[in-house]
Design an enzyme around this catalytic site. Structure first.
Site, PDB file in Angstrom:
ATOM      1  N   ARG A   1      71.470 -34.065  59.230  1.00 40.30           N
ATOM      2  CA  ARG A   1      70.239 -34.027  60.030  1.00 40.30           C
ATOM      3  C   ARG A   1      69.226 -33.126  59.341  1.00 40.30           C
ATOM      4  NH1 ARG A   1      70.717 -34.032  66.373  1.00 40.30           N
ATOM      5  NH2 ARG A   1      69.084 -35.567  66.094  1.00 40.30           N
TER       6      ARG A   1
ATOM      7  N   GLN B   1      65.978 -38.471  57.722  1.00 41.02           N
ATOM      8  CA  GLN B   1      65.688 -39.021  59.050  1.00 41.02           C
ATOM      9  C   GLN B   1      65.661 -40.544  59.055  1.00 41.02           C
ATOM     10  OE1 GLN B   1      62.065 -37.160  60.384  1.00 41.02           O
ATOM     11  NE2 GLN B   1      63.134 -35.420  61.282  1.00 41.02           N
TER      12      GLN B   1
ATOM     13  N   ASP C   1      69.164 -42.114  59.446  1.00 47.05           N
ATOM     14  CA  ASP C   1      69.974 -41.662  60.583  1.00 47.05           C
ATOM     15  C   ASP C   1      70.312 -42.810  61.534  1.00 47.05           C
ATOM     16  OD1 ASP C   1      71.187 -40.344  62.652  1.00 47.05           O
ATOM     17  OD2 ASP C   1      69.587 -38.886  62.972  1.00 47.05           O
TER      18      ASP C   1
ATOM     19  N   SER D   1      71.004 -41.939  65.348  1.00 47.68           N
ATOM     20  CA  SER D   1      69.809 -41.809  66.185  1.00 47.68           C
ATOM     21  C   SER D   1      69.205 -43.170  66.507  1.00 47.68           C
ATOM     22  CB  SER D   1      68.768 -40.924  65.491  1.00 47.68           C
ATOM     23  OG  SER D   1      69.214 -39.584  65.442  1.00 47.68           O
TER      24      SER D   1
ATOM     25  N   TYR E   1      73.115 -30.937  67.345  1.00 49.00           N
ATOM     26  CA  TYR E   1      73.903 -31.588  68.384  1.00 49.00           C
ATOM     27  C   TYR E   1      74.477 -30.538  69.332  1.00 49.00           C
ATOM     28  CZ  TYR E   1      73.927 -35.809  65.451  1.00 49.00           C
ATOM     29  OH  TYR E   1      73.568 -36.901  64.710  1.00 49.00           O
TER      30      TYR E   1
END
Length: 386
Positions: A128, A133, A136, A139, A235
């Site tokens: 992360r 990004q 990911d 996500s 997280y």
């Protein structure tokens, strides 16, 4: 180098590793793209759609693996332990396999992949960091899960979400409580608000309060010591059982006051904490709905049964385990963007450069050179065989 996209074999899996729109970028990078026939059908992508973008359709799966240097999957054998074992037999040392691996649930399968000599990258282990990004996948899939969870709740709830002023009287809005304010939780909050519900949310991490409020929801305050509740990746961390016991006591009154409860609290590599007990469900009024997005890892609700609809005293409890598959077209497009971005980040002058000094490469590489190389999975294997 050739990229292969096999048809997914996990029961009920409708996604495909890449959508046709991702192919031109791979071709531009000097990669040949081969797709197993029917791979995209359940996501709404025909074989013709792939060929139009520059891919070649292959009829036989074994032939596809023979042609491949790089294999892109939604579910590699670790995330498809039964059907995926057949693919392990098709792997060879030159293969690079990228996809979801469920690395901590089935670490022994990573060892089996390592024994073939193939290199395995796990999409769940994308670090992360800002640079990663766009890779990911967790996500991306969580965004879809949060959206879909609200629609599932609205379908099963015997009332409308918005407040309405009608000639027949006023219809009060549904009340929705979201537990866990990660990507899925935030999307669930936003979607429930769009449908007109009154929304409350809770997370063990007080830092997410502003995000909840920015979406027009109320952040539920609980007087709990939640120090060190967030890991370095952002997280929520697993807390002790005494913390969860106090949390359940304080949460009971909030659960009872809501029409819909959506739970999203999952800890990577751990059983999901039980946050909604049988007593809490029994305190909800008949017709209420619980959507448990942590069903795959045991569930946040004590009464959840994976992939089943449970009716307990008139309260409906849903435990879907593969929500993104229900939105296969968009899920495939989003996942395809994630996986091809990871792949292309390793391409240098038409060749694959797996530089393990790169944080993304080292963070996602599970097997290489005949060994399991990811420290956390090595540790997991050692614990399994102690």
């Amino acid at each position: 180098m050739n990229v292969a996209v096999p048809r997914e074999t996990f029961p009920g899996e409708r996604r495909v590793a890449i959508a046709p729109a991702a192919i031109p970028g791979l071709v531009k990078a000097g990669l040949g793209v081969f797709v197993e026939t029917g791979a995209g059908t359940q996501a709404g992508f025909t074989d013709a759609a792939y060929t139009e973008k520059g891919a070649t359709i292959v009829q036989d799966r074994a032939d596809l693996f023979r042609m491949a240097d790089i294999i892109l999957q939604v579910r590699t054998p670790g995330a498809n332990p039964e059907e995926g074992s057949r693919d392990i037999e098709l792997l060879r040392p030159e293969h690079v396999l990228i996809g979801l691996t469920d690395p901590f649930t089935h670490p022994a399968i990573s060892r089996r992949v390592a024994e073939t000599g193939a290199t395995l990258f796990s999409m769940e282990l994308i670090p992360r960091i800002t640079r990663a990004q766009s890779m990911d996948a967790l996500s991306s899939m969580a965004t879809l899960a949060g959206y879909r969870a609200v629609l599932l709740a609205a379908t099963h709830l015997p009332k409308m979400f918005p407040m309405l002023m009608t000639a027949a009287g006023t219809i009060t809005p549904a009340r929705v409580f979201v537990i866990g304010v990660g990507v899925a939780g935030l999307m669930a909050i936003a979607q429930a608000k769009r449908l007109g519900a009154v929304v409350e949310a809770y997370d063990v991490r007080p830092a997410v309060r502003e995000q909840v409020q920015s979406l027009g929801a109320k952040f539920v305050e609980m007087e709990l010591d939640a120090k060190d509740s967030e890991d370095t990746g952002g997280y929520a961390k697993a807390m002790g059982e005494e913390f969860y016991r106090k949390q359940r006591e304080l949460m009971a009154r909030v659960v009872a006051a809501n029409d819909v409860v959506i739970t999203t609290a999952a800890i990577p590599g751990r059983k999901a904490p039980v946050l909604v007990t049988r007593d809490m469900v029994e305190s909800m009024h008949p017709g209420s709905v619980v959507v448990d997005l942590a069903a795959l890892t045991g569930g946040n609700c004590e009464l959840t049964r994976p992939d089943e609809i449970v009716d307990h005293n008139g309260v409906t409890i849903l435990g879907p385990t593969n929500v993104p598959s229900d939105l296969a077209r968009d899920a495939s497009q989003m996942y395809g963007k994630n996986i091809t971005t990871l792949l292309l980040s390793m391409m240098k002058n038409g060749a694959l450069d797996m530089n393990r000094d790169d944080e993304v490469v080292s963070g996602t590489m599970v097997t290489h050179g005949g060994h399991v190389v990811h420290p956390r999975i090595v540790e997991c294997l050692e614990q399994c065989y102690e």
